[in-house]
Structure formats: structure tokens, C-alpha cells
Design a protein around this motif. Structure first.
Motif, PDB file in Angstrom:
ATOM      1  N   PRO A 185     -21.587  -3.747 -23.706  1.00 45.49           N
ATOM      2  CA  PRO A 185     -21.264  -3.069 -22.326  1.00 45.49           C
ATOM      3  C   PRO A 185     -20.364  -3.855 -21.489  1.00 45.49           C
ATOM      4  N   THR A 186     -19.652  -2.891 -20.832  1.00 45.52           N
ATOM      5  CA  THR A 186     -18.578  -3.831 -19.966  1.00 45.52           C
ATOM      6  C   THR A 186     -18.929  -2.878 -18.444  1.00 45.52           C
ATOM      7  N   THR A 187     -18.781  -3.818 -17.470  1.00 52.67           N
ATOM      8  CA  THR A 187     -19.153  -3.496 -16.127  1.00 52.67           C
ATOM      9  C   THR A 187     -17.772  -3.634 -15.184  1.00 52.67           C
ATOM     10  N   TYR A 188     -17.900  -2.914 -14.118  1.00 51.43           N
ATOM     11  CA  TYR A 188     -16.722  -3.224 -13.256  1.00 51.43           C
ATOM     12  C   TYR A 188     -16.973  -4.363 -12.320  1.00 51.43           C
ATOM     13  N   ILE A 189     -15.715  -5.052 -12.276  1.00 47.57           N
ATOM     14  CA  ILE A 189     -15.817  -6.179 -11.177  1.00 47.57           C
ATOM     15  C   ILE A 189     -15.105  -5.456  -9.808  1.00 47.57           C
ATOM     16  N   PHE A 190     -14.275  -4.485 -10.026  1.00 50.96           N
ATOM     17  CA  PHE A 190     -13.911  -3.470  -9.021  1.00 50.96           C
ATOM     18  C   PHE A 190     -13.447  -2.250  -9.415  1.00 50.96           C
ATOM     19  N   ASN A 191     -13.743  -1.229  -8.919  1.00 47.33           N
ATOM     20  CA  ASN A 191     -13.139   0.191  -9.300  1.00 47.33           C
ATOM     21  C   ASN A 191     -12.935   0.603  -7.870  1.00 47.33           C
ATOM     22  N   GLU A 192     -11.556   0.865  -7.394  1.00 46.16           N
ATOM     23  CA  GLU A 192     -11.157   0.840  -6.135  1.00 46.16           C
ATOM     24  C   GLU A 192     -10.311   2.169  -5.943  1.00 46.16           C
ATOM     25  N   SER A 193     -10.328   2.945  -4.786  1.00 49.73           N
ATOM     26  CA  SER A 193      -9.586   4.464  -4.420  1.00 49.73           C
ATOM     27  C   SER A 193      -8.500   3.551  -3.434  1.00 49.73           C
ATOM     28  N   LYS A 194      -7.535   4.565  -3.062  1.00 48.80           N
ATOM     29  CA  LYS A 194      -6.808   3.970  -1.978  1.00 48.80           C
ATOM     30  C   LYS A 194      -7.734   3.680  -0.726  1.00 48.80           C
ATOM     31  N   LEU A 211       0.687  -1.335  -0.132  1.00 49.62           N
ATOM     32  CA  LEU A 211      -0.185   0.059  -0.095  1.00 49.62           C
ATOM     33  C   LEU A 211       0.892   1.339   0.185  1.00 49.62           C
ATOM     34  N   ASP A 212       2.074   1.325   0.496  1.00 52.34           N
ATOM     35  CA  ASP A 212       3.019   2.243   0.704  1.00 52.34           C
ATOM     36  C   ASP A 212       3.457   2.774  -0.866  1.00 52.34           C
ATOM     37  N   LEU A 213       3.388   1.628  -1.890  1.00 49.06           N
ATOM     38  CA  LEU A 213       3.802   2.097  -3.321  1.00 49.06           C
ATOM     39  C   LEU A 213       2.476   2.516  -4.227  1.00 49.06           C
ATOM     40  N   VAL A 214       1.487   2.687  -3.473  1.00 44.57           N
ATOM     41  CA  VAL A 214       0.280   2.958  -4.137  1.00 44.57           C
ATOM     42  C   VAL A 214       0.073   4.688  -3.719  1.00 44.57           C
ATOM     43  N   ALA A 215      -0.291   5.187  -4.992  1.00 45.81           N
ATOM     44  CA  ALA A 215      -0.264   6.850  -4.891  1.00 45.81           C
ATOM     45  C   ALA A 215      -1.924   7.029  -4.028  1.00 45.81           C
ATOM     46  N   ASP A 216      -1.829   8.294  -3.307  1.00 48.54           N
ATOM     47  CA  ASP A 216      -3.254   8.729  -2.764  1.00 48.54           C
ATOM     48  C   ASP A 216      -4.534   8.691  -3.809  1.00 48.54           C
ATOM     49  N   ASP A 217      -3.900   9.243  -4.973  1.00 47.84           N
ATOM     50  CA  ASP A 217      -5.294   9.345  -5.993  1.00 47.84           C
ATOM     51  C   ASP A 217      -5.224   8.048  -6.837  1.00 47.84           C
ATOM     52  N   ILE A 218      -5.115   6.884  -6.474  1.00 50.02           N
ATOM     53  CA  ILE A 218      -4.975   5.586  -7.158  1.00 50.02           C
ATOM     54  C   ILE A 218      -6.392   5.412  -7.764  1.00 50.02           C
ATOM     55  N   SER A 219      -6.427   4.835  -9.031  1.00 52.18           N
ATOM     56  CA  SER A 219      -7.570   4.212  -9.711  1.00 52.18           C
ATOM     57  C   SER A 219      -7.235   2.836  -9.783  1.00 52.18           C
ATOM     58  N   TYR A 220      -7.829   1.871  -9.347  1.00 52.44           N
ATOM     59  CA  TYR A 220      -7.336   0.561  -9.275  1.00 52.44           C
ATOM     60  C   TYR A 220      -8.586  -0.420  -9.874  1.00 52.44           C
TER      61      TYR A 220
END
Length: 188
Positions: free
Chosen positions: A78-87, A49-58
Motif C-alpha cells: 500500500p502507498t500513502t500520501y506524504i501530502f495531497n494538497e489543494s490550492k 501560485l499564480d501558475l497554479v489552477a484553482d482546481d489543482i491536485s498536488y
């Protein structure tokens, strides 16, 4: 909604010219990706998690099948998200894993992350866009083994840390069209 990188699989000619990507830059990017994979395999989630930016989009989206005739017309299902996560959401997921109460991770999964075909697609200031293929093998219970294989596009930002980079955006695409795993409780 977060900015969208339009193509997961860019055409081969979309890569930065080989002259612009020095062997040193390629090496440093690959070492960062290998470090990240090792931290996840060793369940060192806080260090990851320390390698991940505060403004991450995953992001992991569904993969879709389109008929050839539809692709020619530019039509895509159409595509849908399985996940769309922030930090914050990644941190919550890690906190849940650390409780020992996440039923899908009892006993804890063993994972092996493999990264290959690393290509630098874009160089803009302190950021690079990298395309690579990945394979994540997950072994949990006696007969609970799953492989997640696909391609991804990462945006990395150069930072003054020992790792040298932070992950700003990750767009993952699975090769499989039907998710056979009962869950994706691991970090891909």
C-alpha cells in the motif's frame, strides 16, 4: 478524493507520437517548467501560485518496494500520501512561510530545482500530460542539505496568460524509499 493518474512511470510507448509534439509545443512546455522552477528557487511563491489552477491536485506519495514475485502477481504494497494538497492548502503553506515563523524555514532554505527528460504523454484539447524527472536540492542550516530526486507527472492547461499554461495536477514520486530529510517544508 481527486482523480488519480494511475501510472507515475508510464511505459515508453505510452508517449504521444513525435509527430504530434511540435518543437514549438515542446519548447513552450519546457519554458513553463523552467519558469516555475526559477520562481520557486527565487522564493517568489505568490507568483508561482499564480501558475497554479484553482482546481489543482498536488500529490506526493510514498515509494514502496515490492518483491519481484509480488510484482509478477500484480501485488503492490500500500502507498500513502506524504501530502495531497489543494490550492487552498498550497496557499496556506506559502502564507506560513511568509510569516517568518515557520521553524523549519528559519533560516530560509535555498533551493535549486532541476527538470529533465520532459516528455509529452497526452494531448487532449487544451490540456497536456507531461512526464519529467526532477532534482530539488535544499540547503538550509550549516549541515542541513537534502536532495529530493524522482519523477513526476504534470497535467498542464493552456491559458491566456504570459506563462501560457497553468498547473492542474502534479503527481510526484521520490526515488528514495526512506525519507531522510526531517521535513519537506519546500515546494518540490
Amino acid at each position: 478524493m481527486a482523480e488519480t493518474m494511475t501510472l507515475i512511470r508510464p511505459p515508453v510507448e505510452a508517449a504521444v507520437s513525435a509527430a504530434a509534439v511540435t518543437p514549438e509545443l515542446q519548447f513552450r512546455i519546457e519554458q513553463f517548467l523552467y519558469l516555475e522552477a526559477a520562481l520557486l528557487d527565487e522564493r517568489q511563491f505568490r507568483q508561482w501560485l499564480d501558475l497554479v489552477a484553482d482546481d489543482i491536485s498536488y500529490v506526493l506519495m510514498t515509494n514502496t518496494l515490492a518483491q519481484t514475485r509480488d510484482r509478477r502477481k500484480g501485488q503492490q504494497p500500500p502507498t500513502t500520501y506524504i501530502f495531497n494538497e489543494s490550492k487552498y492548502q498550497l496557499e496556506r503553506r506559502i502564507a506560513r512561510l511568509e510569516t517568518g515563523m515557520a521553524w523549519s524555514e528559519e533560516p530560509a532554505s535555498r533551493t535549486r530545482h532541476f527538470v529533465s527528460n520532459v516528455r509529452v504523454l497526452e494531448l487532449v484539447g487544451d490540456e497536456v500530460v507531461v512526464s519529467c524527472n526532477y532534482l530539488v536540492h535544499r540547503a538550509a542550516k550549516h549541515r542541513d542539505h537534502h536532495d529530493f530526486i524522482g519523477t513526476r507527472r504534470d497535467r498542464l492547461r493552456r491559458v491566456e496568460t504570459p506563462a501560457g499554461w497553468e498547473l492542474v495536477r502534479r503527481d510526484l514520486e521520490l526515488d528514495q524509499f526512506v525519507l531522510t530529510a526531517p521535513n519537506i517544508s519546500i515546494i518540490l
